[in-house]
Motif scaffolding. Structure first.
Motif, PDB file in Angstrom:
ATOM      1  N   VAL A  49     103.651  30.708   8.476  1.00  0.00           N
ATOM      2  CA  VAL A  49     104.980  30.723   7.874  1.00  0.00           C
ATOM      3  C   VAL A  49     105.948  31.456   8.803  1.00  0.00           C
ATOM      4  N   ASP A  50     107.028  30.790   9.157  1.00  0.00           N
ATOM      5  CA  ASP A  50     108.049  31.383  10.012  1.00  0.00           C
ATOM      6  C   ASP A  50     109.088  32.052   9.125  1.00  0.00           C
ATOM      7  N   LEU A  51     109.113  33.382   9.147  1.00  0.00           N
ATOM      8  CA  LEU A  51     110.049  34.126   8.312  1.00  0.00           C
ATOM      9  C   LEU A  51     111.372  34.392   9.020  1.00  0.00           C
ATOM     10  N   GLU A  52     111.534  33.847  10.214  1.00  0.00           N
ATOM     11  CA  GLU A  52     112.775  34.051  10.940  1.00  0.00           C
ATOM     12  C   GLU A  52     113.705  32.850  10.831  1.00  0.00           C
ATOM     13  N   LYS A  53     113.188  31.729  10.350  1.00  0.00           N
ATOM     14  CA  LYS A  53     114.010  30.543  10.154  1.00  0.00           C
ATOM     15  C   LYS A  53     113.889  30.064   8.720  1.00  0.00           C
ATOM     16  N   PRO A  54     115.004  29.654   8.110  1.00  0.00           N
ATOM     17  CA  PRO A  54     114.924  29.145   6.739  1.00  0.00           C
ATOM     18  C   PRO A  54     114.195  27.818   6.685  1.00  0.00           C
ATOM     19  N   VAL A  61     113.714  13.616   1.171  1.00  0.00           N
ATOM     20  CA  VAL A  61     112.950  13.988   2.362  1.00  0.00           C
ATOM     21  C   VAL A  61     113.377  13.228   3.618  1.00  0.00           C
ATOM     22  N   MET A  62     113.796  11.979   3.481  1.00  0.00           N
ATOM     23  CA  MET A  62     114.065  11.186   4.681  1.00  0.00           C
ATOM     24  C   MET A  62     115.318  11.635   5.424  1.00  0.00           C
ATOM     25  N   HIS A  63     116.197  12.395   4.782  1.00  0.00           N
ATOM     26  CA  HIS A  63     117.339  12.917   5.539  1.00  0.00           C
ATOM     27  C   HIS A  63     116.910  14.051   6.469  1.00  0.00           C
ATOM     28  N   PHE A  64     115.651  14.460   6.397  1.00  0.00           N
ATOM     29  CA  PHE A  64     115.106  15.406   7.365  1.00  0.00           C
ATOM     30  C   PHE A  64     114.345  14.687   8.481  1.00  0.00           C
ATOM     31  N   VAL A  65     114.428  13.369   8.497  1.00  0.00           N
ATOM     32  CA  VAL A  65     113.789  12.561   9.540  1.00  0.00           C
ATOM     33  C   VAL A  65     114.896  11.981  10.419  1.00  0.00           C
ATOM     34  N   GLY A  66     115.032  12.515  11.620  1.00  0.00           N
ATOM     35  CA  GLY A  66     116.095  12.069  12.513  1.00  0.00           C
ATOM     36  C   GLY A  66     115.876  10.648  13.005  1.00  0.00           C
ATOM     37  N   ASP A  67     116.934  10.068  13.545  1.00  0.00           N
ATOM     38  CA  ASP A  67     116.843   8.695  14.042  1.00  0.00           C
ATOM     39  C   ASP A  67     115.807   8.558  15.148  1.00  0.00           C
ATOM     40  N   ASP A  68     115.570   9.646  15.898  1.00  0.00           N
ATOM     41  CA  ASP A  68     114.588   9.592  16.973  1.00  0.00           C
ATOM     42  C   ASP A  68     113.164   9.442  16.454  1.00  0.00           C
ATOM     43  N   GLU A 110     129.336  17.607   6.867  1.00  0.00           N
ATOM     44  CA  GLU A 110     129.162  17.931   8.284  1.00  0.00           C
ATOM     45  C   GLU A 110     128.936  19.436   8.455  1.00  0.00           C
ATOM     46  N   SER A 111     129.590  20.239   7.618  1.00  0.00           N
ATOM     47  CA  SER A 111     129.369  21.682   7.667  1.00  0.00           C
ATOM     48  C   SER A 111     127.932  22.011   7.280  1.00  0.00           C
ATOM     49  N   ALA A 112     127.406  21.303   6.286  1.00  0.00           N
ATOM     50  CA  ALA A 112     126.017  21.509   5.881  1.00  0.00           C
ATOM     51  C   ALA A 112     125.061  21.090   6.991  1.00  0.00           C
ATOM     52  N   VAL A 113     125.368  19.997   7.658  1.00  0.00           N
ATOM     53  CA  VAL A 113     124.538  19.532   8.776  1.00  0.00           C
ATOM     54  C   VAL A 113     124.484  20.603   9.862  1.00  0.00           C
ATOM     55  N   SER A 114     125.629  21.225  10.146  1.00  0.00           N
ATOM     56  CA  SER A 114     125.674  22.273  11.166  1.00  0.00           C
ATOM     57  C   SER A 114     124.794  23.455  10.784  1.00  0.00           C
ATOM     58  N   LEU A 115     124.803  23.813   9.498  1.00  0.00           N
ATOM     59  CA  LEU A 115     123.955  24.912   9.044  1.00  0.00           C
ATOM     60  C   LEU A 115     122.478  24.550   9.180  1.00  0.00           C
ATOM     61  N   TYR A 116     122.122  23.367   8.712  1.00  0.00           N
ATOM     62  CA  TYR A 116     120.719  22.959   8.735  1.00  0.00           C
ATOM     63  C   TYR A 116     120.192  22.771  10.157  1.00  0.00           C
ATOM     64  N   ALA A 117     121.083  22.609  11.119  1.00  0.00           N
ATOM     65  CA  ALA A 117     120.641  22.485  12.516  1.00  0.00           C
ATOM     66  C   ALA A 117     119.924  23.746  12.975  1.00  0.00           C
ATOM     67  N   ASN A 118     120.201  24.861  12.311  1.00  0.00           N
ATOM     68  CA  ASN A 118     119.565  26.133  12.669  1.00  0.00           C
ATOM     69  C   ASN A 118     118.358  26.457  11.802  1.00  0.00           C
ATOM     70  N   SER A 119     117.952  25.513  10.965  1.00  0.00           N
ATOM     71  CA  SER A 119     116.784  25.702  10.117  1.00  0.00           C
ATOM     72  C   SER A 119     115.591  24.973  10.723  1.00  0.00           C
ATOM     73  N   PRO A 124     116.361  20.135  10.407  1.00  0.00           N
ATOM     74  CA  PRO A 124     117.705  19.585  10.638  1.00  0.00           C
ATOM     75  C   PRO A 124     117.974  18.387   9.728  1.00  0.00           C
ATOM     76  N   LEU A 125     119.245  18.215   9.380  1.00  0.00           N
ATOM     77  CA  LEU A 125     119.665  17.221   8.393  1.00  0.00           C
ATOM     78  C   LEU A 125     120.368  16.055   9.067  1.00  0.00           C
ATOM     79  N   THR A 126     120.058  14.836   8.649  1.00  0.00           N
ATOM     80  CA  THR A 126     120.720  13.633   9.157  1.00  0.00           C
ATOM     81  C   THR A 126     121.373  12.899   7.992  1.00  0.00           C
TER      82      THR A 126
END
Length: 279
Positions: A22-27, A171-178, A213-222, A225-227
């Motif tokens: 468990v990584d306690l440094e990242k949400p 769940v699928m919004h956590f699956v990037g296009d890549d 888009e603001s939420a996407v920016s936040l989740y990029a640091n979790s 990441p959100l798509t």
């Protein structure tokens, strides 16, 4: 016990029950979702992140509850149409209204397999299901489709020669296009018998784009990441399925149980929902 973070001076509480890895440094998205739903299996890093999301979307708890209500309606729909086997992908930390609780309330013999790779979600699910012979948790990444289907719990509980309902809820919004999301969906549906169902929900930026888009920016640091995807893109992910009425719609509009379930502005839910049937 207490452990030091990478900053050295800052200390983070680590419960004795905490699973390894468990990584306690990242949400974590799963633990934040637990927080939004009023759960207790989250940590300071998750709560701080969640409070930042709440500044963007003060009603995020209501959004999570609304999505949870869709899961309940989707499972009931499947049970009412003869489904007694469920595969819940990215199931998250157990809270009231899990798939097995909904399905087994109607059909006590219904079988449910949960899948998640978040250690806290897995640990608590395994504890909760210890005395339930018809439900089990698989610790796996849902993108590793072969591992999910090869897991002993899946092989024991699910008969893939008969229809199964797969839940891909939030769940699928956590699956990037890549990661080729359409191929992920296809790899699941191609394993299923005709008459199987897929329950699906996905965050969109079709409305309230700036906030999203603001939420996407936040989740990029979790860790998750959100798509965002449009209604057309969501329909594309489900193109191999026959969509149940009313098709891809905002969550409050998918077969609401009462007029009170329909929001004045359904697009404020931020999430599209659908249930599809495999021909």
């Amino acid at each position: 016990m207490r452990i030091a973070t990478s900053e050295g001076a800052k200390m983070v509480e680590q419960p004795n029950w905490l699973p390894k890895g468990v990584d306690l440094e990242k949400p974590s998205a799963a633990r934040c979702y637990d927080y939004y739903l009023g759960g207790a299996h989250n940590f300071a890093v998750d709560r701080e992140f969640a409070r930042q999301v709440q500044q963007i979307a003060p009603n995020v708890g209501e959004l999570a509850q609304n999505n949870r209500a869709f899961l309940r309606r989707a499972v009931r729909y499947c049970v009412d149409n003869g489904i007694d086997q469920f595969l819940d992908l990215g199931s998250g930390i157990p809270t009231v209204g899990n798939v097995h609780e909904i399905a087994q309330r109607v059909n006590p013999s219904a079988k449910v397999v949960y899948v998640d790779n978040e250690p806290v979600a897995v640990a608590h699910s395994q504890t909760m299901l210890a005395d339930n012979p018809n439900a089990a948790m698989v610790h796996a990444d849902m993108l590793d489709v072969d591992t999910v289907f090869a897991a002993p719990q899946t092989r024991e509980l699910l008969d893939l020669t008969k229809p199964v309902a797969v839940m891909m809820v939030a769940v699928m919004h956590f699956v990037g296009d890549d990661k080729q999301p359409q191929e992920v969906v296809r790899r699941y549906t191609e394993r299923l018998a005709p008459g199987s169902y897929l329950g699906f929900s996905h965050v969109t930026g079709d409305h309230y784009r700036d906030e999203l888009e603001s939420a996407v920016s936040l989740y990029a640091n979790s860790t998750n990441p959100l798509t965002l995807r449009s209604r057309g893109e969501v329909e594309g992910l489900l193109s191999d399925l026959d969509l149940i009425d009313p098709g891809v719609v905002y969550v409050p509009l998918w077969q609401p149980e009462s007029p009170e379930d329909v929001w004045e502005d359904p697009s404020r839910s931020w999430i599209y929902a659908a249930v599809g049937r495999l021909p």
